[in-house]
Design an enzyme around this catalytic site. Structure first.
Site, mmCIF file in Angstrom:
data_model
loop_
_atom_site.group_PDB
_atom_site.id
_atom_site.type_symbol
_atom_site.label_atom_id
_atom_site.label_comp_id
_atom_site.label_asym_id
_atom_site.label_seq_id
_atom_site.Cartn_x
_atom_site.Cartn_y
_atom_site.Cartn_z
ATOM 1 N N SER A 1 1.496 6.089 5.475
ATOM 2 C CA SER A 1 2.565 5.015 5.678
ATOM 3 C C SER A 1 3.651 5.283 4.398
ATOM 4 O O SER A 1 3.309 6.270 3.478
ATOM 5 C CB SER A 1 1.679 3.650 5.205
ATOM 6 N N TYR B 1 -4.637 -0.858 0.031
ATOM 7 C CA TYR B 1 -3.767 -0.131 1.108
ATOM 8 C C TYR B 1 -3.047 0.916 0.576
ATOM 9 O O TYR B 1 -3.329 1.973 1.114
ATOM 10 C CB TYR B 1 -3.086 -1.075 1.903
#
Length: 260
Positions: free
Chosen positions: A142, A155
């Site tokens: 990401s 995350y």
């Protein structure tokens, strides 16, 4: 160019993972899908993809929090198709909260699914790849694998971990015909992101499209969402002969997010 190869794609019954599985199947790859959800809907997804692409498409319902099920997914892929040539570690979940309010159970689940599952799949798949002398491991990281945002501690930690794990895997497999790379998407308008947009619109009292535009303006200079299909194309490139000497990288597909 990938005719006859075999792939396991985790978290591939919807969204980015399904687009990646479709891109591989369209390139001649037999694919083992993985993901949780309604059994009838998953079977329809599997059957539709097989009919659409003409490839053999399987499904394994391994829970990415359980090592034994993850290992079984790899072994069943080999048993079903004869090999595992491509491994795509895509499964992931999200939770947004301040650190002091972050539920410990959510932290544990995010680290397990977004990071630790990639270790288990890679550990199980590498012996098969080494035996055949060819393999491609692609991890969905990401933009948050390179930079941070508030309220996403688990995350961000997991995706930074995936980037580091990608580099180690690349170094350990260099010269063995195996590559390992990470794809770092920015905002992709998946169901997960759509829910974030809708929540923001509700909080701000604005339209969904205005909330989406505000989200892009904050992070993504291109002012456009990445599409799952674009990520599928990047995946196919990383599995192609053109990428034989590309290993250990984090390829940003983020509309300029991490260029700032």
């Amino acid at each position: 160019m990938l005719n006859g190869k075999v792939a396991l794609v985790t978290g591939s019954t919807s969204g980015i993972g399904l687009a990646m599985a479709r891109a591989l199947a369209q390139s001649g790859v037999n694919v083992m899908l993985n993901g949780l959800g309604d059994a009838d809907e998953i079977e329809k997804t599997r059957a539709d993809l097989a009919q659409e692409t003409g490839q053999e498409i399987g499904y394994h319902g391994a829970n990415m929090m359980k090592e034994d099920e993850i290992v079984d997914a790899v072994e069943q892929t080999v048993k079903t198709f004869g090999s595992i040539d491509i491994l795509v570690n895509n499964a992931g979940i999200q939770h947004v909260s301040k650190i002091e309010d972050f539920p410990t159970a959510k932290w544990d689940a995010i680290i397990a699914i977004n990071l630790t599952s990639a270790f288990h799949t890679t550990k199980a798949a590498l012996p098969h790849m080494r035996k055949s002398g060819w393999g491609r491991i692609v991890n969905t990281a990401s933009a948050h694998g390179l930079v941070a945002s508030p309220f996403k501690s688990a995350y961000v930690a997991a995706k930074h971990g995936i980037v580091g794990f990608t580099k180690v895997t690349a170094l350990e497999t260099a010269g063995a015909g195996i590559t390992c790379n990470a794809i770092n998407p920015g905002w992709v308008r998946t169901e997960l992101v759509e829910r974030q947009i809708e929540a923001t619109a509700k909080d701000k009292g604005c339209t969904v499209e205005q909330a989406a535009a505000d989200m892009l303006a904050e992070k993504q200079p291109s002012m456009d969402f990445v599409t799952p299909e674009q990520l599928g194309g990047v995946l196919v490139f990383l599995c192609s002969p053109s990428a034989d000497q590309i290993t250990g990288i984090s390829l940003s597909v983020d509309g300029g997010w991490t260029a700032r």
